[in-house]
Design a protein around this motif. Structure first.
Motif, short mmCIF file in Angstrom:
data_model
loop_
_atom_site.label_atom_id
_atom_site.label_comp_id
_atom_site.label_asym_id
_atom_site.label_seq_id
_atom_site.Cartn_x
_atom_site.Cartn_y
_atom_site.Cartn_z
N HIS A 71 6.33 19.94 -12.89
CA HIS A 71 6.59 20.13 -14.31
C HIS A 71 7.81 19.31 -14.71
CE1 HIS A 71 3.80 23.54 -14.53
NE2 HIS A 71 4.29 23.90 -13.36
N HIS A 72 7.73 18.70 -15.90
CA HIS A 72 8.86 17.93 -16.41
C HIS A 72 9.91 18.88 -16.96
CE1 HIS A 72 10.64 15.27 -19.74
NE2 HIS A 72 11.20 14.93 -18.61
N ASP A 73 11.14 18.72 -16.52
CA ASP A 73 12.26 19.51 -17.01
C ASP A 73 13.04 18.63 -18.00
OD1 ASP A 73 14.54 20.96 -17.49
OD2 ASP A 73 15.18 21.09 -15.41
N VAL A 103 13.99 10.14 -10.41
CA VAL A 103 13.82 11.56 -10.66
C VAL A 103 14.77 12.39 -9.80
CG1 VAL A 103 11.38 11.29 -11.28
CG2 VAL A 103 11.98 11.87 -8.93
N SER A 104 14.99 13.61 -10.26
CA SER A 104 15.78 14.59 -9.53
C SER A 104 15.07 15.93 -9.64
CB SER A 104 17.17 14.68 -10.15
OG SER A 104 17.91 15.72 -9.54
N LEU A 105 15.09 16.72 -8.59
CA LEU A 105 14.48 18.04 -8.66
C LEU A 105 15.52 19.02 -9.20
CD1 LEU A 105 12.46 18.29 -5.32
CD2 LEU A 105 11.81 17.32 -7.51
N SER A 106 15.21 19.64 -10.32
CA SER A 106 16.16 20.58 -10.90
C SER A 106 15.96 22.00 -10.38
CB SER A 106 16.09 20.54 -12.43
OG SER A 106 14.78 20.74 -12.87
N VAL A 115 11.11 18.84 -12.46
CA VAL A 115 11.62 17.49 -12.21
C VAL A 115 12.31 16.95 -13.45
CG1 VAL A 115 10.93 15.14 -11.59
CG2 VAL A 115 9.67 17.09 -10.65
N THR A 116 13.52 16.45 -13.26
CA THR A 116 14.24 15.76 -14.32
C THR A 116 14.01 14.27 -14.13
OG1 THR A 116 15.95 17.46 -14.32
CG2 THR A 116 16.52 15.37 -15.35
N VAL A 117 13.57 13.61 -15.19
CA VAL A 117 13.33 12.17 -15.14
C VAL A 117 14.42 11.52 -15.97
CG1 VAL A 117 11.68 10.31 -15.59
CG2 VAL A 117 10.84 12.58 -14.95
N PHE A 118 15.18 10.62 -15.36
CA PHE A 118 16.35 10.06 -16.03
C PHE A 118 16.01 8.97 -17.05
CE2 PHE A 118 18.03 12.20 -12.35
CZ PHE A 118 19.03 12.94 -12.92
#
Length: 129
Positions: free
Chosen positions: A95-97, A36-39, A54-57
């Protein structure tokens, strides 16, 4: 006075994003948490709540990753308090981005449209000559 509070909430959000990214990477050990990465982090003016995007790759792990982060929210909030040295740490809301996934899907659609347009042009040129 209101503009100063707004600037403070932005500063807190930026620092939270940096600290959370490090804490999630180094200290959250949950097998359901994907890469994951925090957007973005948005903090309310009163610093009571923070929306963490949060961006989930790996798209298929998105729901599990958000659940894992929600389980770790109390721990992360405690660690943020230690790292940031602020009196009241905002409550974390993950939250999922999906913007990266949306972008990839849009790129695929554009590529398909361009390649089909190229076939149409080639077919059209052959007929004219």
């Amino acid at each position: 006075m209101a503009p100063r509070e707004f600037k403070r909430s932005e500063r807190v959000a930026g620092q939270m994003r940096r600290e959370l990214a490090t804490l999630i990477q180094r200290e959250v050990d949950d097998p359901e948490l994907g890469f994951v990465s925090l957007s973005d982090v948005e903090v309310t003016r009163d610093l009571a709540h923070a929306k963490v995007y949060v961006t989930v790759f790996e798209a298929d792990k998105a729901a599990d990753s958000i659940k894992a982060l929600k389980r770790a929210a109390g721990f992360l909030r405690m660690r943020l308090g230690q790292e940031m040295r602020i009196r009241a740490v905002p409550e974390l809301h993950f939250h999922h981005d999906a913007s990266v996934e949306t972008g990839i899907a849009m790129d695929a659609l554009i590529d398909r449209a361009v390649s089909s347009d190229g076939r149409d042009d080639a077919a059209g040129e052959g007929e004219e000559e």
